[in-house]
Design an enzyme around this catalytic site. Structure first.
Site, mmCIF file in Angstrom:
data_model
loop_
_atom_site.group_PDB
_atom_site.id
_atom_site.type_symbol
_atom_site.label_atom_id
_atom_site.label_comp_id
_atom_site.label_asym_id
_atom_site.label_seq_id
_atom_site.Cartn_x
_atom_site.Cartn_y
_atom_site.Cartn_z
ATOM 1 N N SER A 1 16.555 23.027 85.352
ATOM 2 C CA SER A 1 15.687 21.945 84.923
ATOM 3 C C SER A 1 14.412 21.918 85.767
ATOM 4 O O SER A 1 13.624 22.854 85.722
ATOM 5 C CB SER A 1 16.452 20.616 84.979
ATOM 6 O OG SER A 1 15.774 19.615 84.279
ATOM 7 N N ASP B 1 18.943 21.963 73.472
ATOM 8 C CA ASP B 1 18.569 21.113 74.607
ATOM 9 C C ASP B 1 17.923 19.830 74.084
ATOM 10 O O ASP B 1 16.889 19.864 73.437
ATOM 11 C CB ASP B 1 17.595 21.868 75.516
ATOM 12 C CG ASP B 1 17.415 21.190 76.874
ATOM 13 O OD1 ASP B 1 17.565 19.957 76.950
ATOM 14 O OD2 ASP B 1 17.108 21.890 77.853
ATOM 15 N N HIS C 1 21.311 20.661 77.488
ATOM 16 C CA HIS C 1 20.599 20.841 78.753
ATOM 17 C C HIS C 1 21.501 21.435 79.830
ATOM 18 O O HIS C 1 21.080 22.268 80.626
ATOM 19 C CB HIS C 1 20.033 19.499 79.224
ATOM 20 C CG HIS C 1 19.064 19.619 80.351
ATOM 21 N ND1 HIS C 1 17.928 20.390 80.277
ATOM 22 C CD2 HIS C 1 19.044 19.067 81.599
ATOM 23 C CE1 HIS C 1 17.256 20.314 81.413
ATOM 24 N NE2 HIS C 1 17.922 19.522 82.230
#
Length: 963
Positions: A777, A851, A885
């Site tokens: 991330s 995601d 994610h």
């Protein structure tokens, strides 16, 4: 909120969190003593069949020569379709090269698989009277087929239509009940029985008297009916479970809230309406074009939310799945429909069980914000389902400013007073919800009885100049109110006397939220007979004083040393009655265990539940009893990965060139001796954080004695491959005073990374030309920037689920609340996408195809890869089907590990030492410590992950507000 409630949501939230860091919930048992707020929204999508492989794109312009692997642990990396390498053949470099061109999912080396497949530890839940413990049994990683189930993406929520609940729900496979004996040992296990084979269990909840459990059960079968969730109850004494409803055609609607105990014999359940038919069908021909209009010239700014409603069909589909019929049902089978069908998002009974706070959402919906901002109605009902009054009906909130501490207008954080039978408390903003507006007071806290007398007006409880942060209740003589302000990092705690207007509120603590050394701890809470939690006040024998019991993390320059303090509210004096062993163990206080009875609590009768661990010993739970502080161990969980039980862990400190103190945790493989074995290949894994002061940025966080929990995608897995791991080296991005931290991002990023690299090289544990950088991330964003601006430091990079072009998130990201148009150069210059021409070191990009995290669209990796490839960079892009994610399916996780291991073995382990000969040239290219129009990169690092909407609260405090 009350009762012990173990939600499936903790697993969803934690799975995201642990992708960033090196601990893992399946290897660390989870304790629950009271429930989280139940209406939190978790995003979770629509597909038809399972693909047999991830999408892998490689830049064919770069052809690397085969390199010999020396002194490697044997590799066993083959396709899942080849049977997992049962022949035991070791992979060669050529094997890796050949496999990288083949289709299908691949397996990492066996030593990594063994750790990933370690049996998960159970979650624990204590009974309301603390005399029993549930062991909630968990399964390992789910198969890809579970993620491939069709799902609907609606209003920021992902719904499994077959189950009518959130998609990707984790679940328990069984429930064991243990009696906590008088000597603090556990009795024999009593298994909950009577469940159907293959039952998937969710939403486990104790009744207030501890005699019954409620939970949902589903079985995935092809008929589609068994997949729906049924509500079950179990008798705790006998362990016998049965369906709550006599009819087998009543199903739970768990898209938002699900069910709640109204009293010890009755539950209020969100059910699928009997009259509901088939889902609405999407029209083949649309009724007209999709039109969004702002002809009224409203100023509306929103972050890059995903899975939003797109048209009228989506609106009708959202209503179809989210609409519930509330049913009151007793344990004897009596049923009563209450209220009209609606989208109920929260059910909250009053402490005296006479009223229920009911929250629902309704039209008009929005195409630009998720359902948490839809119009919201809050009502008070009687416990038998009769309408009492409407508290508020808030309009659509599309226009909440993006500035930190901006909130919704109108009543918010509506809740029951935990110390009163049925008194409401809420807060209302005085700045129109806009944090940029200067006003005093900024928030006002109100209280009011559930049922009003004639013309009774709300009473002002307290006025705040910062943003309201919640309340801890005790009684009419004591409550603590919290307020904070992000821009200044200021946090205050007020002492008030709710029942006395003659006593003026006073500030108890006034400090910086960044200054962990000054954290006094939080007051411990005790359970009331009503099932709520209030501040525990303590007494000493022969002493008339009243004390709070402050439970603190105990941050020090040597690491965290958790403590319990007796705190005199009148004098401010503290007495430390317990602290963790600082030499070997890391022990924390989890909860009070001596609060089962009413009346005053005395220090010499104190009992607390603690968790205890060390570098090499996994977490166990103890009961600590006063006056002798005798410790009794109540769990004996096996070591999840004994092959790494003798790993070496050290918390190290070093300094950045500008004088900022930095820390990191250095892990070394078992039996490693730097004098004998020499430098190792090293993997650095980090995530930047944002600070307002250098002093706070340099403070030590964490403990050198914590157990090394290893998640399924943790960098610590490469200890089994004889790597040195530098985990979480602090990368503070500091903006003091009025300075914006992001405007000096690249300078501070490179400076921090350079200091970390020099430290591990200076210790002799890492080879200068064999240091890789990685992150997830915002850590992936960091990785790409470091390869662009500090190529001399790292031989290759691994970037997972990142965002690389900040012009695609124009209304803020992380902690950056300036827009693209307010800080154009910052947005443009910070983006590694804009510096793709400077990235010459090998970079592996991995991203989930689905995601749904705000800001990290899969498109970010697609476009970044194309930019890299357009400049001839050595790069590889892996898109994981059905993954979000964080990565969940076993096939996906193992393939990610195979890709990562291949990358490290190919571009890190055999990296020749002559790479260091180009060090000076690389330094010149990198322009370390300088910022120019071509190389400056800025970010909004802030220690708040990209997925900050999915915050984690295993033990949520009643003082935490729900804005």
């Amino acid at each position: 909120m009350r009762l012990t409630n173990v939600h499936h949501r903790y697993a969803l939230r934690l799975s995201l969190f642990y992708h960033h860091f090196s601990i893992h919930p399946l290897t660390k048992p989870v304790i629950s003593l009271k429930p989280p707020k139940s209406s939190s929204i978790i995003k979770a999508h629509s597909r038809t069949e399972i693909r047999n492989s991830p999408i892998v794109i490689v830049n064919p312009a770069i052809k690397s020569t085969a390199m010999r692997f020396h002194n490697l642990v044997p590799v066993n990396a083959v396709s899942l379709e080849d049977g997992g390498g049962s022949n035991g053949a070791s992979a060669t470099p050529d094997h890796y090269e050949d496999s990288s061109l083949s289709n299908g999912y691949h397996l990492p080396p066996q030593e990594i698989i063994d750790i990933v497949d370690a049996p998960p530890l159970p979650a624990l839940s204590f009974s309301p009277h603390r005399d029993k413990i549930l062991f909630l049994k968990r399964r390992s990683l789910p198969p890809l087929s579970e993620l491939a189930r069709p799902e609907e993406k609606l209003a920021g929520v992902r719904i499994d239509g077959k189950c009518n609940c959130r998609s990707r729900m984790s679940y328990y496979t069984g429930i064991g009940i243990y009696q906590l004996m008088g000597d603090c040992t556990l009795g024999p296990e009593k298994e909950i029985h009577g469940l159907p084979d293959g039952a998937k269990i969710n939403f486990v909840t104790w009744s207030n008297d501890g005699r019954h459990l409620s939970f949902s059960v589903r079985i995935d079968e092809e008929d589609g009916i068994s997949s729906m969730l049924g509500v079950w109850v179990a008798d705790v004494e006998t362990g016998k479970a049965r369906p709550l409803f006599e009819s087998s055609n009543v199903f739970l609607n768990a898209v938002f809230d699900n069910f709640v105990w109204v009293n010890n014999s009755t539950l209020l359940v969100c059910t699928i309406p009997f009259s509901r038919g088939a889902p609405p069908k999407k029209p083949l021909v649309p009724a007209g074009p999709k039109i969004l209009s702002n002809e009224q010239k409203d100023t509306i700014q929103a972050r890059t939310y995903q899975d939003l409603l797109k048209d009228e069909y989506d609106e009708s589909l959202f209503e179809y799945y989210a609409t519930s019929q509330l049913v009151l049902v007793s344990l004897d089978g009596t049923e009563k429909l209450v209220g009209p069908p609606a989208i109920y998002t929260s059910l909250d009974p009053s402490p005296d069980e006479k009223y229920i706070l009911i929250t629902s959402i309704h039209r008009p919906y929005s195409f630009i914000v998720p359902c948490g901002r839809f119009p919201k109605k809050v009502d008070v009902w009687t416990a038998d389902g009769k309408f009492v009054r409407e508290l508020c009906d808030l309009p659509l909130a599309e226009d909440i400013p993006i500035t930190h501490n901006s909130v919704r207008r109108g009543m918010r954080s509506i809740d029951w007073r935990a110390d009163k039978p049925s008194t409401l408390v809420w807060v209302e903003t005085q700045d129109d919800g806009d944090a940029k507006v200067e006003v005093s007071p900024r928030d006002i806290v109100y209280t009011q009885p559930a049922e009003l007398l004639a013309s009774e007006q709300p009473a002002v409880l307290h006025k705040l100049d910062l943003r309201y942060g919640g309340i801890s209740w005790c009684d009419d003589s004591l409550a603590l109110i919290y307020e904070s302000w992000y821009k200044t990092r200021k946090i205050r705690t007020w002492v008030i006397s709710p029942g006395s207007k003659n006593l003026n509120p006073r500030i108890l603590f006034d400090r910086s939220s960044e200054d962990v050394y000054s954290d006094p701890g939080s007051p411990m809470l005790r359970r009331t007979p009503a099932g709520t939690y209030v501040i525990a006040t303590m007494r000493k024998e022969g002493d008339q004083g009243t004390y709070l019991l402050l439970n603190g993390s105990g941050a020090t320059p040597q690491g965290n040393i958790p403590f319990l303090d007796l705190f005199d509210l009148n004098t401010g004096n503290k007495e430390r009655i317990w602290e963790s062993d600082k030499e070997k163990y890391y022990e924390t206080v989890v909860a009070l265990m001596s609060d089962q009875t009413e009346g005053e609590l005395y220090v010499d009768q104190l009992k607390v539940l603690t968790s205890k661990e060390s570098k090499t010993e996994n977490t166990q739970y103890f009961i600590l009893s006063w006056p002798g502080k005798k410790a009794c161990q109540i769990t004996n969980f096996p070591h999840p990965y004994p092959q790494l039980s003798s790993l070496k862990k050290e918390m190290i400190r070093y300094e950045r060139k500008d004088g900022v103190q930095l820390t990191a945790t250095l892990y070394l493989p078992p039996d490693y001796d730097p004098a004998r074995d020499g430098p190792l290949p090293c993997l650095v894994w980090s995530y930047p954080g944002e600070f307002k002061s250098k002093d706070a940025a340099g403070q030590v966080r964490g403990s050198p004695n914590e157990f090394a929990g290893i998640g399924p995608t943790s960098p610590l897995l490469w200890l089994a491959r004889r790597f040195a791991i530098l985990s979480g080296p602090t990368i503070p991005i500091i903006g003091e005073g009025n300075e914006e931290a992001n405007d000096r991002y690249v300078e501070q990023l490179v400076g921090s990374a350079e200091a970390a690299v020099e430290e591990v090289i200076g210790r002799g544990v890492a080879h200068r030309s064999k240091i890789a950088i990685g992150g997830h991330s915002y850590g992936a964003f960091m990785t790409a920037n470091l390869l662009a601006h500090a190529p001399h430091l790292f031989c290759c990079g691994i970037a997972r689920s990142g965002a690389y072009n900040r012009t695609l998130t124009p209304f803020g990201f992380q902690n950056e609340d300036r827009t693209l148009w307010e800080a154009t150069s910052t947005y443009v210059e910070m983006s590694p996408f804009m510096s793709a021409n400077k990235i010459k070191k090998p970079i592996l990009l991995i991203h989930g195809e689905e995601d749904n995290n705000s800001g990290t669209l899969t498109m970010q990796s697609d476009r970044f890869f194309n930019a890299l490839k357009g400049h001839g960079a050595l790069c590889r892009l892996v898109i994981l089907p059905f993954e979000s994610h964080g990565y969940a399916a076993r096939e996906s996780v193992l393939h990610v590990l195979w890709e990562t291991d291949r990358w490290l073995q190919k571009y890190c382990v055999p990296n020749s030492s002559d790479a260091s000969e180009n060090l000076d040239a690389h330094k010149d290219d990198a322009s370390i410590g300088t910022v120019d129009a071509d190389s400056k990169a800025v970010s909004a690092a802030g220690g708040v992950p990209e997925w900050a909407d999915d915050k984690i609260d295993i033990f949520p405090s009643p003082c935490r507000s729900s804005l």
